[in-house]
Design a protein around this motif. Sequence first.
Motif, short mmCIF file in Angstrom:
data_model
loop_
_atom_site.label_atom_id
_atom_site.label_comp_id
_atom_site.label_asym_id
_atom_site.label_seq_id
_atom_site.Cartn_x
_atom_site.Cartn_y
_atom_site.Cartn_z
N ARG A 131 0.82 -1.22 0.00
CA ARG A 131 0.00 0.00 0.00
C ARG A 131 0.85 1.26 0.00
O ARG A 131 0.44 2.29 -0.55
CB ARG A 131 -0.93 -0.01 1.21
CG ARG A 131 -2.05 -1.02 1.09
CD ARG A 131 -3.19 -0.71 2.05
NE ARG A 131 -4.32 -1.57 1.80
CZ ARG A 131 -4.58 -2.68 2.46
NH1 ARG A 131 -3.76 -3.08 3.40
NH2 ARG A 131 -5.65 -3.40 2.17
N TYR A 132 2.02 1.19 0.62
CA TYR A 132 2.91 2.36 0.61
C TYR A 132 3.26 2.75 -0.82
O TYR A 132 3.22 3.92 -1.19
CB TYR A 132 4.18 2.06 1.41
CG TYR A 132 5.24 3.13 1.27
CD1 TYR A 132 5.14 4.33 1.98
CD2 TYR A 132 6.32 2.95 0.40
CE1 TYR A 132 6.10 5.32 1.85
CE2 TYR A 132 7.29 3.94 0.25
CZ TYR A 132 7.18 5.12 0.98
OH TYR A 132 8.13 6.11 0.84
N GLN A 134 1.55 2.02 -3.48
CA GLN A 134 0.35 2.53 -4.14
C GLN A 134 0.16 4.01 -3.86
O GLN A 134 -0.14 4.79 -4.77
CB GLN A 134 -0.89 1.76 -3.66
CG GLN A 134 -1.07 0.40 -4.31
CD GLN A 134 -2.35 -0.24 -3.88
OE1 GLN A 134 -2.44 -0.88 -2.83
NE2 GLN A 134 -3.39 -0.10 -4.68
N ARG A 135 0.32 4.39 -2.59
CA ARG A 135 0.16 5.81 -2.23
C ARG A 135 1.26 6.65 -2.86
O ARG A 135 1.01 7.76 -3.34
CB ARG A 135 0.16 5.97 -0.71
CG ARG A 135 -1.05 5.38 -0.01
CD ARG A 135 -1.16 5.86 1.42
NE ARG A 135 0.04 5.50 2.18
CZ ARG A 135 0.18 4.38 2.88
NH1 ARG A 135 -0.82 3.50 2.91
NH2 ARG A 135 1.28 4.13 3.56
N ARG A 136 2.48 6.14 -2.83
CA ARG A 136 3.62 6.92 -3.32
C ARG A 136 3.57 7.11 -4.85
O ARG A 136 3.86 8.20 -5.36
CB ARG A 136 4.91 6.20 -2.93
CG ARG A 136 6.17 7.01 -3.20
CD ARG A 136 6.27 8.19 -2.26
NE ARG A 136 7.44 8.98 -2.53
CZ ARG A 136 8.62 8.81 -1.93
NH1 ARG A 136 8.76 7.87 -1.00
NH2 ARG A 136 9.64 9.58 -2.22
N GLY A 138 0.80 6.71 -6.80
CA GLY A 138 -0.46 7.30 -7.25
C GLY A 138 -0.97 6.64 -8.53
O GLY A 138 -1.01 5.42 -8.65
N TRP A 141 0.92 3.85 -10.38
CA TRP A 141 0.94 2.48 -9.87
C TRP A 141 0.15 1.55 -10.79
O TRP A 141 0.63 0.47 -11.14
CB TRP A 141 0.35 2.44 -8.46
CG TRP A 141 0.47 1.11 -7.79
CD1 TRP A 141 1.52 0.65 -7.07
CD2 TRP A 141 -0.51 0.06 -7.79
NE1 TRP A 141 1.27 -0.63 -6.61
CE2 TRP A 141 0.04 -1.01 -7.04
CE3 TRP A 141 -1.77 -0.07 -8.34
CZ2 TRP A 141 -0.66 -2.19 -6.83
CZ3 TRP A 141 -2.47 -1.26 -8.14
CH2 TRP A 141 -1.91 -2.29 -7.39
#
Length: 203
Positions: A131-132, A134-136, A138, A141
């Motif tokens: 998930r990290y 995915q967030r990083r 954006g 991904w």
Amino acid sequence: MRYPWFRLAIFIVGCLFPAWWLYEAAMGLLGPDPGKILVDRLGLGALVFLLVTLCMTPLQRLTGWAGWVVVRRQLGLWCFAYIVLHMTAYMVFILGLDWAQLGVELRKRPYIIVGFVGFLGLLALAVTSNRYSQRRLGARWKKLHKLVYVILGLGLLHFLWIVRSDLQEWAVYASVAAALLIVRVPLIWRRVPRLVGGRGRAA
């Protein structure tokens, strides 16, 4: 954690096959060249896990059950694990950890290069599956993880190159892969919920 029993079942299945194959090898049940059999089975297992992973989104779309998509990352990581085991078995049982022999093998069997490129793609997906990332990353991904289709093509090419004298088994896996790609064509994908009365989002 959502759907723990489903996750546990996948974990058990993922562990069970290599453990059983090693047992067969130890008992002398894999014939005169057990190392090669292990290499082949692990590679095929990785392809199966990749195809099963790609089945999850269509199944969620058809059934409306979120559990399919929840375990998609776990299945993808099992695909990567099997590829790592496949490569490790190749280095140990085929090359005997003789790195100098690897150069000879690459010249004689260029399909190894195709397989290695596929491994690098899977490595990129495995490293960024959290998930990290995915967030990083954006929106990037999802674009990165569309590499899975390229990896699937490389895996099928690698497999085809190995079994080119007997295409029947390869054709089965290629047909499944083709169906999974066709169903993702936007025109077809939009019609799936209307055909079965389900709802879902493309992924």
